[in-house]
Design an enzyme around this catalytic site. Sequence first.
Site, PDB file in Angstrom:
ATOM      1  N   VAL A  72       0.870  -1.184   0.000  1.00  0.00           N
ATOM      2  CA  VAL A  72       0.000   0.000   0.000  1.00  0.00           C
ATOM      3  C   VAL A  72       0.910   1.237   0.000  1.00  0.00           C
ATOM      4  O   VAL A  72       1.711   1.432   0.918  1.00  0.00           O
ATOM      5  CB  VAL A  72      -0.936   0.029   1.225  1.00  0.00           C
ATOM      6  CG1 VAL A  72      -1.749   1.322   1.247  1.00  0.00           C
ATOM      7  CG2 VAL A  72      -1.857  -1.188   1.210  1.00  0.00           C
ATOM      8  N   VAL A  74       1.170   5.549  -1.479  1.00  0.00           N
ATOM      9  CA  VAL A  74       0.622   6.745  -2.142  1.00  0.00           C
ATOM     10  C   VAL A  74       1.783   7.738  -2.295  1.00  0.00           C
ATOM     11  O   VAL A  74       2.536   7.964  -1.336  1.00  0.00           O
ATOM     12  CB  VAL A  74      -0.517   7.378  -1.300  1.00  0.00           C
ATOM     13  CG1 VAL A  74      -1.003   8.675  -1.934  1.00  0.00           C
ATOM     14  CG2 VAL A  74      -1.673   6.393  -1.128  1.00  0.00           C
ATOM     15  N   GLY A  80      -2.388  12.161   2.491  1.00  0.00           N
ATOM     16  CA  GLY A  80      -3.224  13.006   3.341  1.00  0.00           C
ATOM     17  C   GLY A  80      -4.486  13.498   2.663  1.00  0.00           C
ATOM     18  O   GLY A  80      -5.135  14.426   3.146  1.00  0.00           O
ATOM     19  N   GLY A  82      -6.916  11.139   1.564  1.00  0.00           N
ATOM     20  CA  GLY A  82      -7.899  10.050   1.608  1.00  0.00           C
ATOM     21  C   GLY A  82      -7.676   8.951   0.583  1.00  0.00           C
ATOM     22  O   GLY A  82      -8.493   8.028   0.469  1.00  0.00           O
ATOM     23  N   GLY A  84      -5.072   6.672   0.384  1.00  0.00           N
ATOM     24  CA  GLY A  84      -4.700   5.421   1.034  1.00  0.00           C
ATOM     25  C   GLY A  84      -5.922   4.728   1.632  1.00  0.00           C
ATOM     26  O   GLY A  84      -6.095   3.514   1.505  1.00  0.00           O
ATOM     27  N   LYS A  85      -6.761   5.530   2.278  1.00  0.00           N
ATOM     28  CA  LYS A  85      -7.997   4.990   2.867  1.00  0.00           C
ATOM     29  C   LYS A  85      -8.897   4.387   1.783  1.00  0.00           C
ATOM     30  O   LYS A  85      -9.479   3.313   1.972  1.00  0.00           O
ATOM     31  CB  LYS A  85      -8.715   6.142   3.576  1.00  0.00           C
ATOM     32  CG  LYS A  85      -9.876   5.773   4.426  1.00  0.00           C
ATOM     33  CD  LYS A  85     -10.370   7.050   5.126  1.00  0.00           C
ATOM     34  CE  LYS A  85     -11.580   6.797   5.982  1.00  0.00           C
ATOM     35  NZ  LYS A  85     -11.985   8.027   6.700  1.00  0.00           N
ATOM     36  N   TYR A 112      -3.524   2.487   9.840  1.00  0.00           N
ATOM     37  CA  TYR A 112      -4.342   1.267   9.838  1.00  0.00           C
ATOM     38  C   TYR A 112      -5.292   1.219  11.035  1.00  0.00           C
ATOM     39  O   TYR A 112      -6.404   0.694  10.924  1.00  0.00           O
ATOM     40  CB  TYR A 112      -3.440   0.038   9.788  1.00  0.00           C
ATOM     41  CG  TYR A 112      -2.766  -0.099   8.438  1.00  0.00           C
ATOM     42  CD1 TYR A 112      -3.498  -0.492   7.330  1.00  0.00           C
ATOM     43  CD2 TYR A 112      -1.433   0.228   8.270  1.00  0.00           C
ATOM     44  CE1 TYR A 112      -2.900  -0.583   6.086  1.00  0.00           C
ATOM     45  CE2 TYR A 112      -0.823   0.144   7.028  1.00  0.00           C
ATOM     46  CZ  TYR A 112      -1.565  -0.264   5.940  1.00  0.00           C
ATOM     47  OH  TYR A 112      -0.978  -0.334   4.708  1.00  0.00           O
TER      48      TYR A 112
HETATM   49  C1  LIG Z   1       0.504   5.176   4.734  1.00  0.00           C
HETATM   50  C2  LIG Z   1      -0.124   5.766   3.462  1.00  0.00           C
HETATM   51  C3  LIG Z   1      -0.472   4.627   2.514  1.00  0.00           C
HETATM   52  C4  LIG Z   1      -1.390   6.509   3.868  1.00  0.00           C
HETATM   53  O1  LIG Z   1      -2.013   6.994   2.685  1.00  0.00           O
HETATM   54  P1  LIG Z   1      -2.667   8.450   2.646  1.00  0.00           P
HETATM   55  O2  LIG Z   1      -3.386   8.587   1.366  1.00  0.00           O
HETATM   56  O3  LIG Z   1      -1.653   9.461   2.986  1.00  0.00           O
HETATM   57  O4  LIG Z   1      -3.709   8.318   3.872  1.00  0.00           O
HETATM   58  P2  LIG Z   1      -5.171   8.937   3.955  1.00  0.00           P
HETATM   59  O5  LIG Z   1      -5.122  10.364   3.531  1.00  0.00           O
HETATM   60  O6  LIG Z   1      -6.130   8.050   3.256  1.00  0.00           O
HETATM   61  O7  LIG Z   1      -5.413   8.871   5.527  1.00  0.00           O
HETATM   62  C5  LIG Z   1      -6.499   8.178   6.122  1.00  0.00           C
HETATM   63  C6  LIG Z   1      -6.508   8.519   7.596  1.00  0.00           C
HETATM   64  O8  LIG Z   1      -5.300   8.022   8.210  1.00  0.00           O
HETATM   65  C7  LIG Z   1      -4.583   9.090   8.822  1.00  0.00           C
HETATM   66  N1  LIG Z   1      -3.157   8.841   8.593  1.00  0.00           N
HETATM   67  C8  LIG Z   1      -2.533   8.639   7.415  1.00  0.00           C
HETATM   68  N2  LIG Z   1      -1.216   8.429   7.601  1.00  0.00           N
HETATM   69  C9  LIG Z   1      -1.017   8.510   8.941  1.00  0.00           C
HETATM   70  C10 LIG Z   1       0.132   8.401   9.786  1.00  0.00           C
HETATM   71  N3  LIG Z   1       1.341   8.131   9.264  1.00  0.00           N
HETATM   72  N4  LIG Z   1      -0.031   8.556  11.121  1.00  0.00           N
HETATM   73  C11 LIG Z   1      -1.254   8.812  11.640  1.00  0.00           C
HETATM   74  N5  LIG Z   1      -2.390   8.937  10.898  1.00  0.00           N
HETATM   75  C12 LIG Z   1      -2.254   8.788   9.580  1.00  0.00           C
HETATM   76  C13 LIG Z   1      -5.064  10.347   8.121  1.00  0.00           C
HETATM   77  O9  LIG Z   1      -4.906  11.484   8.951  1.00  0.00           O
HETATM   78  C14 LIG Z   1      -6.514  10.020   7.850  1.00  0.00           C
HETATM   79  O10 LIG Z   1      -7.271  10.261   9.009  1.00  0.00           O
HETATM   80  P3  LIG Z   1      -8.821  10.756   8.928  1.00  0.00           P
HETATM   81  O11 LIG Z   1      -9.586   9.643   8.232  1.00  0.00           O
HETATM   82  O12 LIG Z   1      -9.216  10.952  10.347  1.00  0.00           O
HETATM   83  O13 LIG Z   1      -8.778  12.018   8.124  1.00  0.00           O
HETATM   84  C15 LIG Z   1       0.817   6.779   2.766  1.00  0.00           C
HETATM   85  O14 LIG Z   1       1.145   7.787   3.674  1.00  0.00           O
HETATM   86  C16 LIG Z   1       2.081   6.163   2.217  1.00  0.00           C
HETATM   87  O15 LIG Z   1       2.108   5.686   1.099  1.00  0.00           O
HETATM   88  N6  LIG Z   1       3.166   6.201   2.996  1.00  0.00           N
HETATM   89  C17 LIG Z   1       4.440   5.681   2.568  1.00  0.00           C
HETATM   90  C18 LIG Z   1       4.391   4.204   2.285  1.00  0.00           C
HETATM   91  C19 LIG Z   1       3.949   3.390   3.467  1.00  0.00           C
HETATM   92  O16 LIG Z   1       4.487   3.486   4.553  1.00  0.00           O
HETATM   93  N7  LIG Z   1       2.923   2.552   3.228  1.00  0.00           N
HETATM   94  C20 LIG Z   1       2.356   1.682   4.239  1.00  0.00           C
HETATM   95  C21 LIG Z   1       3.038   0.390   4.184  1.00  0.00           C
HETATM   96  S1  LIG Z   1       2.421  -0.682   5.423  1.00  0.00           S
END
Ligand SMILES: CC(C)(COP(=O)(O)OP(=O)(O)OC[C@H]1O[C@@H](n2cnc3c(N)ncnc32)[C@H](O)[C@@H]1OP(=O)(O)O)[C@@H](O)C(=O)NCCC(=O)NCCS
Length: 140
Positions: A72, A74, A80, A82, A84-85, A112
């Site tokens: 997963v 982004v 930030g 939505g 990933g969600k 998660y």
């Molecule tokens: C982790 C990741 C997939 C999240 O995707 P994203 O599109 O940024 O997340 P979203 O915007 O959909 O966030 C959904 C919710 O999670 C929260 N959230 C996202 N990342 C977070 C973090 N690192 N710490 C705390 N909260 C987080 C958001 O604030 C949001 O909260 P809300 O629903 O109350 O508004 C993305 O940051 C990423 O690709 N990171 C680098 C790769 C990685 O680590 N992937 C995960 C591998 S397990």
Amino acid sequence: MNLRLQFDTSNIQWERVAEILQTVGMAYHDSATHKTAFENSYVVVFAFDEDEMIGFGRALSDGAYQAAIYDVAVLPDYQGKGIGKAIVGRILAKCPNCNFILYAAPGKEKFYEKLNFRKMKTGMALFTNAERMKQRGFTE
Ligand SMILES: CC(C)(COP(=O)(O)OP(=O)(O)OC[C@H]1O[C@@H](n2cnc3c(N)ncnc32)[C@H](O)[C@@H]1OP(=O)(O)O)[C@@H](O)C(=O)NCCC(=O)NCCS
């Protein structure tokens, strides 16, 4: 942004998958390896802004009651918002009666938890690169 989600592997630029994983600091492989992994997955989700791939995720599953989520990611400019969600939500919806497991990248557990995942107390892993995964904080 004009977000579009795709649920199959048609016309995917596999080298971009490797580049995106590298950009976000996740493990990446050659493009042929990613092609094999995504094509053999039970669910794939690719996110695009117009024609630009901006994220993805995939799950392995028996299609009945067990599933595991991987890769997963982004792109930083799109985090930030939505996406990933949305990716994880679509994966969950495609295996409606399944238990899901995954291992979060260190520091990403809260993402998660917001999606109702909870830490496992007895999770065990046998990694090919065990020492590196230990150094990166995945295992004890
Ligand atoms: C982790 C990741 C997939 C999240 O995707 P994203 O599109 O940024 O997340 P979203 O915007 O959909 O966030 C959904 C919710 O999670 C929260 N959230 C996202 N990342 C977070 C973090 N690192 N710490 C705390 N909260 C987080 C958001 O604030 C949001 O909260 P809300 O629903 O109350 O508004 C993305 O940051 C990423 O690709 N990171 C680098 C790769 C990685 O680590 N992937 C995960 C591998 S397990």
